[in-house]
Design a protein around this motif. Structure first.
Motif, mmCIF file in Angstrom:
data_model
loop_
_atom_site.group_PDB
_atom_site.id
_atom_site.type_symbol
_atom_site.label_atom_id
_atom_site.label_comp_id
_atom_site.label_asym_id
_atom_site.label_seq_id
_atom_site.Cartn_x
_atom_site.Cartn_y
_atom_site.Cartn_z
ATOM 1 N N ALA A 395 1.273 -1.154 -0.192
ATOM 2 C CA ALA A 395 -0.462 0.210 0.053
ATOM 3 C C ALA A 395 0.555 1.279 0.106
ATOM 4 O O ALA A 395 1.342 0.769 0.313
ATOM 5 N N ALA A 397 0.978 5.124 0.798
ATOM 6 C CA ALA A 397 0.276 6.212 1.385
ATOM 7 C C ALA A 397 0.706 6.963 2.045
ATOM 8 O O ALA A 397 1.004 6.636 3.683
ATOM 9 N N GLY A 421 -7.225 2.515 3.568
ATOM 10 C CA GLY A 421 -7.194 2.272 2.887
ATOM 11 C C GLY A 421 -7.114 2.068 1.782
ATOM 12 O O GLY A 421 -7.525 1.212 1.059
#
Ligand SMILES: *[C@@H]1O[C@H](CO)[C@@H](O)[C@H](O)[C@H]1NC(C)=O
Ligand SMILES: *[C@@H]1O[C@H](CO)[C@@H](O)[C@H](O)[C@H]1NC(C)=O
Ligand SMILES: *[C@@H]1O[C@H](CO)[C@@H](O)[C@H](O)[C@H]1NC(C)=O
Ligand SMILES: *[C@@H]1O[C@H](CO)[C@@H](O)[C@H](O)[C@H]1NC(C)=O
Ligand SMILES: *[C@@H]1O[C@H](CO)[C@@H](O)[C@H](O)[C@H]1NC(C)=O
Ligand SMILES: *[C@@H]1O[C@H](CO)[C@@H](O)[C@H](O)[C@H]1NC(C)=O
Ligand SMILES: *[C@@H]1O[C@H](CO)[C@@H](O)[C@H](O)[C@H]1NC(C)=O
Ligand SMILES: *[C@@H]1O[C@H](CO)[C@@H](O)[C@H](O)[C@H]1NC(C)=O
Ligand SMILES: *[C@@H]1O[C@H](CO)[C@@H](O)[C@H](O)[C@H]1NC(C)=O
Ligand SMILES: *[C@@H]1O[C@H](CO)[C@@H](O)[C@H](O)[C@H]1NC(C)=O
Ligand SMILES: *[C@@H]1O[C@H](CO)[C@@H](O)[C@H](O)[C@H]1NC(C)=O
Length: 810
Positions: A395, A397, A421
């Motif tokens: 992921a 972010a 997310g």
């Protein structure tokens, strides 16, 4: 000894008992004990003295395995509360037996006379060692001097019985905890357990795999576990917590001994308190934790996705399938999902063929414990994951996180949920393409059939979607087109100069009217509105765009000078208020009321969750629920808060009577959320159930505020006493229980404890279980000390809710 002869008078039972004991008959049908030389085998059982429990071999469900277990003798549904050899089943009972071994231990021997289970108790050579099944469901071994040297309550399986205990032996470090069955047909230990907090604090926790805590009971405060309403005084349970030199444990008893109850950690990780409902001959849950099933850690297993809003709470990630369809069919998902195609684990470039790729999953609760990498971009993050064979997802972010191995505890979240997310899950490239090369023809065929079906479904869904979209666009145009702007003169004519008044409220009066095409309408003349014309138009067109079967449809408006009017569809059934209270009859039978309740809940859920911006109604009460000719409920007057603006809460709190429906936030000055509607809805439910105004009740002469009494009854489980007396008990108990519990949850003091309207709908539809609610405190306050609230309310108009005046509501 023979408990089968219970109908006789106690004297003859006593005489018989003396007779049997003196004869010392060994082979009488049911005894409550096993002594040296005796055994239980085949379909033989022993039964506790009063006949409450039975012990013997059993097979769960369609399983082929045999286990020694204890179950209730008094109820027709075989309910096993303890299993001896839970992990070591026997496949053939032909000469298997449970007996006291020479060294005084309880053992199970299989057909080859090999011990498969032993109590591992202190050896006792006395020939009077005996195993006794007690009427609490406890199996105890007593040695020659009648000392208990082992008991099944020290080794619970998945059930915590009244009189049993959970805790820790401080000397040996041994825990008494309950562990879920693998699945309803396999009692071997599953991944979920209820245990004393391993950290040593005085609370219970639910654990996954002995490590991940997903719920805790709150600390023992001397009277109850702070997060468990069931342990408070007002319940039929008496919890005790003991902490001495040897042991620390909790135990509970039932105040009413006829109450059959048990606390179980089930195969899907939920802790439930069940009680036996004599009237329906079924088990009923009175308490469930965690309330949101997706809070169970790894509920859906590896690579499973939990979706609280879906009918099938667990599904597999794209490219995965259930590891055990059989377990999934039991609604036990912890076996999780497996890849359809294993990863190639190769770089595209190095092999020339297709490598692995990532599927994007948006709005996910990300798994815990990622590895954080310091890389510059999302592309680099992807590359870093691709370069490591064990990396399964990444992921990106505020930095790059990657995960290796199984992904657990994934949850589908929705817009507005916190912690959402975007996860990129690694899949074999072939899982992306439609064509697959497989040597297994059969599998291929099934897959293509499934694929085909899914394909057709997709096309269908697509078509439906396109159709609905077109319809929606058409409707939207209609809305804009059909939202009629009237002149004041028009409306004077339509309403015959406002001659037929339908009702009035804090925001203005409502009049009946008839349009030229002879459709009937309701015209609302707003009062106290200080909004500019432009803003009014904006709000009105927003309101007109909101369409739902359970919301009253806005058809037109008028704005002229300071005059503001709204034109609604006319509801011939009138208001719930008049049907429920003023006709003094049971026009609305239980089925109808349930449909009304469901309708209101759906309407509100739509307002709160499905509209472009959340609309809080702020004034839910029976007057604002209208019914059409088929008694379909529609919520009226939504959007007033926006129309009236800042003055709204002033209008509301100075309005006489609505106070009974107002959530504590209105009074305490906390921010207002959609949960205020939930609160008012809950208050209204009590009125729908009882058919009487909350404020006009009194029990045994003394005036009390009805909901607080009702909430107590709900918590006590005495649901029928709440029902409209006109029904003479004619209501579906399950529906009634749902409604009453929901009502009680809705009026919780803290808004966080109240369910959302979406959850309420799911509960009423039977999709979600509802546990036993705790008793709201503010209500008690209201009955005990109304002066305090009255002081808090600046309004001089506020009326004592206990005052039985006729005009309590406007
Ligand atoms: C117990 O098993 C025997 C044979 O194994 C059978 O004849 C008898 O009916 C069974 N009894 C019950 C109560 O099932
Ligand atoms: C159980 O064992 C007995 C003898 O040991 C045998 O006759 C019988 O067929 C077995 N039953 C099963 C189901 O295997
Ligand atoms: C009895 O248990 C032993 C040990 O687990 C096993 O080897 C044996 O096959 C079992 N006998 C039968 C008949 O199941
Ligand atoms: C067993 O009990 C009997 C009395 O019931 C006694 O006479 C006998 O000695 C005991 N045997 C042993 C081995 O303790
Ligand atoms: C029974 O157990 C107790 C405690 O372990 C022990 O003190 C006693 O001697 C035992 N009695 C016999 C007859 O074994
Ligand atoms: C053994 O102890 C139990 C309870 O601890 C008691 O009910 C029973 O009467 C005792 N039996 C004998 C023979 O002392
Ligand atoms: C479960 O716990 C054991 C021991 O604590 C550990 O070895 C194992 O990896 C855990 N399983 C998973 C799936 O995390
Ligand atoms: C609850 O149990 C404790 C200890 O067992 C006892 O002292 C207390 O009286 C019980 N309370 C009630 C209300 O029965
Ligand atoms: C349950 O119902 C049966 C008959 O249906 C009755 O005999 C029994 O007393 C009832 N038990 C309780 C606790 O009400
Ligand atoms: C990784 O980052 C997350 C927040 O992005 C943080 O919560 C977590 O503690 C970090 N893990 C490690 C091992 O640094
Ligand atoms: C993939 O390629 C990178 C360099 O582009 C290399 O460092 C890595 O070891 C390769 N991984 C595999 C599994 O071949």
């Amino acid at each position: 000894m023979d408990t089968e002869i219970r109908p006789c008078s106690s004297l003859s039972v006593f005489l018989l008992f003396l007779l049997l004991s003196s004869l010392n008959i060994q082979h009488c049908g049911a005894t409550d004990s096993i002594s040296l030389g005796q055994s239980v085998s085949g379909n033989q059982t022993i039964v506790s003295k009063e006949g409450n429990f039975e012990l013997g071999f059993f097979t769960p469900g369609n399983s082929r395995n045999y286990y020694i277990g204890i179950w209730y003798k008094t109820i027709p549904v075989r309910t096993v509360i303890w299993v001896a050899n839970r992990a070591t089943p026997i496949s053939n009972t032909s000469s298997a037996e449970l007996k006291i071994s020479e060294d005084g231990k309880l053992v199970i021997l299989n057909s080859s006379k090999i011990p498969v289970w032993s109590s591992n108790s202190t050896p006792s050579t006395s020939n009077s060692t005996v195993a006794v099944l007690l009427d609490t469901g406890n199996l105890v071994i007593r040695n020659g001097s009648n000392t208990t040297i082992w008991q099944s309550f020290d080794h619970p399986t998945d059930t915590w019985m009244p009189g049993g205990w959970l805790g820790v032996n401080k000397i040996t470090g041994e825990y008494q905890s309950t562990t879920s069955w693998e699945n309803p047909e396999n009692p071997s230990p599953g991944p979920f357990a209820q245990s004393m907090d391993p950290d040593g604090s005085n609370q219970f926790v639910l654990l996954w795999n002995g490590s991940e805590t997903y719920w805790s009971s709150g600390l023992w405060n001397g009277q109850y576990f702070t997060a468990v309403p069931g342990t408070r005084e007002s319940t039929p349970f008496n919890f005790t917590f003991v902490d001495n030199k040897q042991r620390k444990y909790a135990t509970y008893t039932i105040l009413d001994s006829s109450f059959i109850t048990r606390c179980v950690i089930d195969s899907s990780g939920l802790l439930r308190q069940w009680y036996w409902l004599n009237s329906t001959q079924k088990w009923q849950t009175v308490f469930t934790q965690p309330l949101a099933q997706c809070d169970v850690y790894s509920l859906c297993g590896a690579f499973g996705i939990c979706d609280q809003k879906s009918l099938n709470i667990c599904r597999c990630s794209h490219g995965f399938e259930p590891a055990s369809l059989k377990e999934w069919e039991f609604n036990v998902w912890n076996s999780g999902c497996v890849r359809k195609t294993s990863l190639r684990c190769s770089n595209k470039s190095s092999t020339g063929g297709e490598g692995d790729r990532f599927v994007e999953m948006t709005n996910m609760r990300l798994p815990a414990n990622p590895q954080n990498l310091t890389v510059g971009s999302a592309k680099d993050c992807e590359r870093a994951c691709l370069n490591s064979c064990s990396c399964t997802a990444y992921a990106y972010a505020n930095g790059c996180s990657i995960w290796t191995g199984d992904l657990r505890n994934l949850q589908q979240l929705y817009d507005g949920d916190s912690g959402a997310g975007t996860l990129h899950l690694r899949l074999a490239a072939s899982d992306f393409s439609a064509s697959r090369t497989s040597h297994k023809f059969v599998i291929d065929l099934t897959l293509s059939v499934i694929g085909g079906t899914i394909g057709i479904l997709c096309v269908l869904v697509g078509l439906i979607w396109a159709f609905q979209r077109r319809k929606r666009i058409r409707m939207a145009k209609q809305v804009e087109g059909s939202l009629i702007q009237f002149t004041y003169g028009d409306l004077q004519r339509v309403t015959k100069n406002f001659s037929e008044k339908l009702g009035g409220g804090g925001f203005g009066s409502v009049f009946k009217g008839t349009l030229i095409d002879s459709t009937e309408v309701a015209v609302k003349r707003l009062e106290g509105l200080r909004q500019g014309e432009k803003q009014f138009r904006t709000e009105v067109s927003t309101l007109a765009a909101i369409q739902h079967v359970n919301l009253v449809h806005l058809r037109g408006f008028c704005t002229e000078g300071s005059k503001r009017l709204l034109v609604y569809e006319y509801m011939s059934g009138g208001s719930l208020d008049s049907l429920l209270f003023q006709n003094k009859s049971t026009v609305l039978d239980w089925k109808t009321r349930y449909q009304i309740i469901l309708g209101i809940a759906r309407g509100l859920a739509y307002l709160h969750e499905k509209c472009r911006e959340c609309i809080i109604h702020c004034d839910i009460k029976p007057d604002n629920i209208l019914l059409d000719k088929d008694f379909c409920a529609k919520v009226a007057d939504f959007g007033m808060a926006k129309l009236i603006g800042r003055d709204f809460s002033r209008v509301l709190t100075t309005m006489r009577g609505t106070v009974g429906y107002l959530a504590p936030e209105w009074i305490s000055g906390l921010p207002i959320t959609s949960k205020v509607d939930v609160y008012s809805f809950g208050m209204m439910l009590f009125e729908l159930v009882s058919g009487k105004r909350n404020a006009s009740h009194s029990a045994d002469g003394s005036k009390i505020f009805y909901p607080s009494w009702a909430a107590t009854k709900v918590v006590e489980g005495d649901i029928f006493s709440l029902l409209d007396h006109g029904f003479k008990g004619a209501a579906d108990l399950e529906e009634l229980t749902r409604v009453c519990r929901v009502a009680c949850w809705c009026i919780q003091d803290s808004e966080a404890d109240r369910p959302t309207m979406g959850q309420v709908v799911q509960i009423l539809e039977g999709v979600l279980e509802v546990s036993m609610p705790p008793l709201p405190r503010v209500l008690q306050l209201l009955t005990e000390d109304q002066s305090q609230i009255r002081d808090d309310l600046s309004s001089t108009e506020y009326k004592d809710p206990l005052d039985q005046s006729q005009d309590f509501y406007p």
